[in-house]
Design a protein around this motif. Structure first.
Motif: not given
Length: 231
Positions: A138-139, A170
């Motif tokens: 996701q990063m 996040l």
């Protein structure tokens, strides 16, 4: 920054978005909430150009884009963090970032700046994306979108499938993007997470916006939370 005006979007004969409108202001984080299946991702696809609306308009920075192809929309300054990450699995972390690179003259996003936002990506820069954890992917998806140096960022369910401690990191990163003035459309199923960040919020049900207001007003509205968000 972004205006969606009375759009109607179909998948074949399925009538999904039924006259939906919203507006994202410059430097704002706009939250779009709703349960699974209400049309949130269809809205993202309509904005970006994957599935254009049959009626209505999408206006980005004053220009009509609802008939543009997706690559033209991204070229005009729209960044996308898609649902499910969709990183390039056989490419390395750094290759995933470089493949999306556009001139940093727009907003100054470079490899070094992405690595400063997500130090874990620097540590993993030579690993193939498919070997990363869900949070690291996701990063990478966010970093890849930032490498396009967008004026506006659309994030589709960024917390999906992630552990709370990963989500916290996040959310801190997204908060930094907000501080830097990036306009963000945050599409989320998890209301309690989204409301920590957004300036304004829309709630969707059955392809329409059924509630609009500030995070504080939504938190105080028990009927909307119960009927449309399951809270």
């Amino acid at each position: 920054m972004l205006e969606v005006n009375d759009i109607h979007t179909y998948y074949g004969d399925a009538y999904v978005l039924q006259g939906l409108s919203l507006k994202l202001e410059q430097g704002q984080i706009l939250g779009l909430l709703g349960r699974n299946g209400v049309g949130k991702t269809t809205l993202v696809n309509s904005i970006v150009g994957f599935n254009p609306p049959r009626r209505g308009s999408v206006v980005f920075k004053g220009e009509e884009i609802s008939r543009q192809s997706s690559f033209e929309t991204v070229r005009s300054g729209m960044g996308l963090v898609p649902q499910g990450r969709r990183v390039f699995p056989t490419l390395g972390v750094e290759e995933n970032l470089l493949v999306a690179e556009r001139s940093p003259e727009r907003h100054g996003w470079t490899l070094e700046r992405v690595y400063a936002l997500f130090p874990r990506l620097h540590e993993r820069r030579n690993q193939r994306a498919k070997t990363l954890s869900g949070g690291e992917q996701q990063m990478l998806a966010i970093g890849r979108a930032l490498m396009t140096n967008p004026d506006c960022l659309i994030m589709d369910e960024p917390s999906e499938g992630l552990a709370p401690i990963i989500i916290q990191g996040l959310w801190e990163a997204i908060g930094k993007l907000k501080e830097q003035g990036l306009s963000i459309l945050l599409v989320e199923q998890s209301a309690h997470l989204a409301l920590k960040l957004v300036d304004y919020v829309h709630v969707m049900s059955k392809g329409q916006v059924v509630y609009s207001g500030t995070p504080q007003n939504l938190l105080a509205n028990e009927q909307i939370k119960s009927s449309y968000l399951g809270i």
